[in-house]
Design an enzyme around this catalytic site. Structure first.
Site, PDB file in Angstrom:
ATOM      1  N   TYR A  10      39.210  46.616  45.230  1.00  0.00           N
ATOM      2  CA  TYR A  10      40.377  46.695  46.128  1.00  0.00           C
ATOM      3  C   TYR A  10      41.082  48.057  46.026  1.00  0.00           C
ATOM      4  O   TYR A  10      41.172  48.804  47.017  1.00  0.00           O
ATOM      5  CB  TYR A  10      41.320  45.537  45.777  1.00  0.00           C
ATOM      6  CG  TYR A  10      42.669  45.544  46.442  1.00  0.00           C
ATOM      7  CD1 TYR A  10      42.823  45.831  47.796  1.00  0.00           C
ATOM      8  CD2 TYR A  10      43.810  45.219  45.705  1.00  0.00           C
ATOM      9  CE1 TYR A  10      44.065  45.806  48.395  1.00  0.00           C
ATOM     10  CE2 TYR A  10      45.061  45.180  46.300  1.00  0.00           C
ATOM     11  CZ  TYR A  10      45.188  45.483  47.645  1.00  0.00           C
ATOM     12  OH  TYR A  10      46.420  45.449  48.226  1.00  0.00           O
ATOM     13  N   LEU A  32      29.544  45.475  40.963  1.00  0.00           N
ATOM     14  CA  LEU A  32      29.693  44.593  42.123  1.00  0.00           C
ATOM     15  C   LEU A  32      29.972  43.144  41.720  1.00  0.00           C
ATOM     16  O   LEU A  32      29.683  42.215  42.474  1.00  0.00           O
ATOM     17  CB  LEU A  32      28.462  44.684  43.051  1.00  0.00           C
ATOM     18  CG  LEU A  32      28.193  46.095  43.610  1.00  0.00           C
ATOM     19  CD1 LEU A  32      26.894  46.120  44.419  1.00  0.00           C
ATOM     20  CD2 LEU A  32      29.359  46.550  44.497  1.00  0.00           C
ATOM     21  N   ASP A  49      27.136  48.472  34.532  1.00  0.00           N
ATOM     22  CA  ASP A  49      28.184  47.714  33.857  1.00  0.00           C
ATOM     23  C   ASP A  49      28.936  48.635  32.897  1.00  0.00           C
ATOM     24  O   ASP A  49      28.328  49.397  32.147  1.00  0.00           O
ATOM     25  CB  ASP A  49      27.532  46.557  33.081  1.00  0.00           C
ATOM     26  CG  ASP A  49      28.561  45.539  32.646  1.00  0.00           C
ATOM     27  OD1 ASP A  49      28.439  44.375  33.049  1.00  0.00           O
ATOM     28  OD2 ASP A  49      29.499  45.907  31.886  1.00  0.00           O
ATOM     29  N   ILE A  50      30.248  48.546  32.940  1.00  0.00           N
ATOM     30  CA  ILE A  50      31.094  49.423  32.127  1.00  0.00           C
ATOM     31  C   ILE A  50      30.888  49.178  30.623  1.00  0.00           C
ATOM     32  O   ILE A  50      31.189  50.032  29.800  1.00  0.00           O
ATOM     33  CB  ILE A  50      32.584  49.250  32.555  1.00  0.00           C
ATOM     34  CG1 ILE A  50      33.442  50.427  32.124  1.00  0.00           C
ATOM     35  CG2 ILE A  50      33.169  47.952  32.032  1.00  0.00           C
ATOM     36  CD1 ILE A  50      33.176  51.679  32.867  1.00  0.00           C
ATOM     37  N   ALA A  72      37.577  50.042  36.898  1.00  0.00           N
ATOM     38  CA  ALA A  72      36.757  48.870  36.556  1.00  0.00           C
ATOM     39  C   ALA A  72      37.459  48.059  35.488  1.00  0.00           C
ATOM     40  O   ALA A  72      37.865  48.596  34.460  1.00  0.00           O
ATOM     41  CB  ALA A  72      35.383  49.328  36.055  1.00  0.00           C
ATOM     42  N   TYR A 139      45.747  39.680  29.485  1.00  0.00           N
ATOM     43  CA  TYR A 139      45.456  40.762  30.426  1.00  0.00           C
ATOM     44  C   TYR A 139      46.290  41.998  30.059  1.00  0.00           C
ATOM     45  O   TYR A 139      45.758  43.085  29.802  1.00  0.00           O
ATOM     46  CB  TYR A 139      45.742  40.307  31.864  1.00  0.00           C
ATOM     47  CG  TYR A 139      45.851  41.434  32.852  1.00  0.00           C
ATOM     48  CD1 TYR A 139      44.790  42.304  33.057  1.00  0.00           C
ATOM     49  CD2 TYR A 139      47.026  41.645  33.581  1.00  0.00           C
ATOM     50  CE1 TYR A 139      44.895  43.355  33.960  1.00  0.00           C
ATOM     51  CE2 TYR A 139      47.139  42.683  34.482  1.00  0.00           C
ATOM     52  CZ  TYR A 139      46.074  43.534  34.668  1.00  0.00           C
ATOM     53  OH  TYR A 139      46.186  44.569  35.543  1.00  0.00           O
ATOM     54  N   ASN A 168      53.273  45.658  41.797  1.00  0.00           N
ATOM     55  CA  ASN A 168      52.413  44.708  42.526  1.00  0.00           C
ATOM     56  C   ASN A 168      51.659  45.376  43.670  1.00  0.00           C
ATOM     57  O   ASN A 168      52.232  45.595  44.748  1.00  0.00           O
ATOM     58  CB  ASN A 168      53.247  43.535  43.039  1.00  0.00           C
ATOM     59  CG  ASN A 168      53.601  42.575  41.919  1.00  0.00           C
ATOM     60  OD1 ASN A 168      54.229  42.958  40.942  1.00  0.00           O
ATOM     61  ND2 ASN A 168      53.182  41.338  42.049  1.00  0.00           N
ATOM     62  N   ARG A 281      55.429  29.099  37.344  1.00  0.00           N
ATOM     63  CA  ARG A 281      54.087  29.355  36.827  1.00  0.00           C
ATOM     64  C   ARG A 281      54.247  29.973  35.437  1.00  0.00           C
ATOM     65  O   ARG A 281      55.032  30.918  35.286  1.00  0.00           O
ATOM     66  CB  ARG A 281      53.383  30.338  37.770  1.00  0.00           C
ATOM     67  CG  ARG A 281      51.944  30.609  37.429  1.00  0.00           C
ATOM     68  CD  ARG A 281      51.255  31.422  38.510  1.00  0.00           C
ATOM     69  NE  ARG A 281      51.755  32.803  38.616  1.00  0.00           N
ATOM     70  CZ  ARG A 281      51.238  33.723  39.436  1.00  0.00           C
ATOM     71  NH1 ARG A 281      50.243  33.414  40.230  1.00  0.00           N
ATOM     72  NH2 ARG A 281      51.735  34.941  39.474  1.00  0.00           N
TER      73      ARG A 281
END
Ligand code: UDP
Length: 322
Positions: A10, A32, A49-50, A72, A139, A168, A281
């Site tokens: 994105y 991907l 792949d990282i 990534a 995260y 955001n 949440r």
């Protein structure tokens, strides 16, 4: 050339477009897993792949790399809680493998895709870069761990970096080439647009008893095109030795509530949006708004496409066209 890890994703795809517009030659590195092949278009890509040093080495052998934009990574809070090991593996260990290859090859310029999630629940709004970083989910924790590693790679190996802490990310490419397309989708604006388009029956509002003007959470929504331009400015400034290695917030300095976002989507789309108010949440700070002075002073950057109406209008166009 500039290596863009996660360049099929994105934010990465918007950065690739902005790099080209500024005269840079980007190369995408992506596995991907969440990126989209259709976002790659005619940009050269190394599929890899990282976490795999051999894959990373291949990108640096095939192309002459002068700098790296590192997007990534894994970025979903519920998924991070369910499986923190994967978040450490990709966001920390994968990132370190990339830095090791850069160090071995003498590539110095690095822009890291960091996040306001590294602050946790801040005591003040707006949040300045010096605020304590006390993440409340795995995260944010893994992003902070990598930010800290960067500081030592700078000190010991001379890597020149900027950690750009996004608030955001929202909106879509004004030309309709790329936009937000996650599976599963957890972000507010695409979910509200789904409801506007009739793809979801209802939007849940997570918590209406927060200490905010209308009781719902405030967030600082920043257009993905603005994020992309900040990366280009940051890279240029690093390469021209005009900035030192540091962390910089990217936001607008204005917070909008969940209800205000839904109201804006109603206005832009002209559609009814059924809403259901539910419990909070877990792990949502009430207010996340950026202090933006540092980005202005150090990078000469301010958001210019991040009016909430413009964010929603571009996202709606992408939503309808895709
Ligand atoms: N939110 C909501 N309903 C949803 C998704 C999100 O009320 O279906 C709220 C969420 O609690 C937060 C804000 O919208 O206050 C933005 O959430 P998002 O997941 O988009 O981004 P975050 O701030 O978590 O990175």
């Amino acid at each position: 050339m500039i290596l863009v890890t996660g360049g099929a994703g994105y934010i990465g795809s918007h950065a690739v477009k902005a790099l080209k517009a500024a005269g840079f030659a980007p190369v995408i590195f992506d596995n991907l897993s969440t990126g989209h092949r259709s976002f790659v278009r005619d940009t050269p890509m190394v599929e890899g792949d990282i976490r795999n040093s051999t894959d990373i080495q291949r990108a640096f052998s095939e192309y002459s790399i002068d700098g790296v934009l590192h997007f990534a990574g894994k970025a979903l809070v519920p998924e991070a809680h369910a499986n923190p090991a994967v978040y450490y593996d990709v966001n920390v260990i994968g990132g370190l493998r990339l830095l090791d290859v850069m160090r071995d090859r003498g590539v110095k310029h690095f822009i890291f895709s960091s996040t306001c999630s590294t602050y946790g629940i801040p005591e003040n709004a707006p949040i300045a870069e010096e605020c304590p970083q006390l993440p409340i989910n795995p995260y944010g924790e893994t992003k902070l761990a990598f930010e800290r590693a960067l500081r030592w790679y700078h000190e010991s190996y001379g890597i020149q970096y900027l950690s750009l802490r996004y608030f955001n990310a929202a909106g879509a490419d004004p030309d309709g080439e790329f936009g937000e397309d996650h599976d599963p989708e957890t972000h507010l604006i695409p979910l509200v647009l789904d409801a506007a388009a009739g793809r979801r029956p209802v939007v849940q509002v997570f918590g209406t008893d927060y200490p905010t003007p209308d009781g719902t959470c405030l967030r600082d929504y920043i257009h993905v095109t603005d994020l992309a331009s900040a990366h280009v400015l940051g890279l240029q400034a690093l390469m021209e030795k005009k900035v030192s290695s540091q962390a910089i917030n990217l936001g607008t300095g204005t917070g909008y509530s969940v209800r205000e976002v839904i109201g804006t989507v109603r206005k832009v789309t002209g559609r009814e949006i059924p809403v259901r108010e539910t419990d909070r949440r877990p792990g949502d700070p009430p207010i996340l708004v950026a202090a933006v002075e540092k980005a202005r002073t150090i990078l000469g950057w301010t958001a210019t496409h991040s009016d909430l109406g413009e964010i929603v209008a571009t996202a709606w166009k992408w939503h309808q066209d895709r």
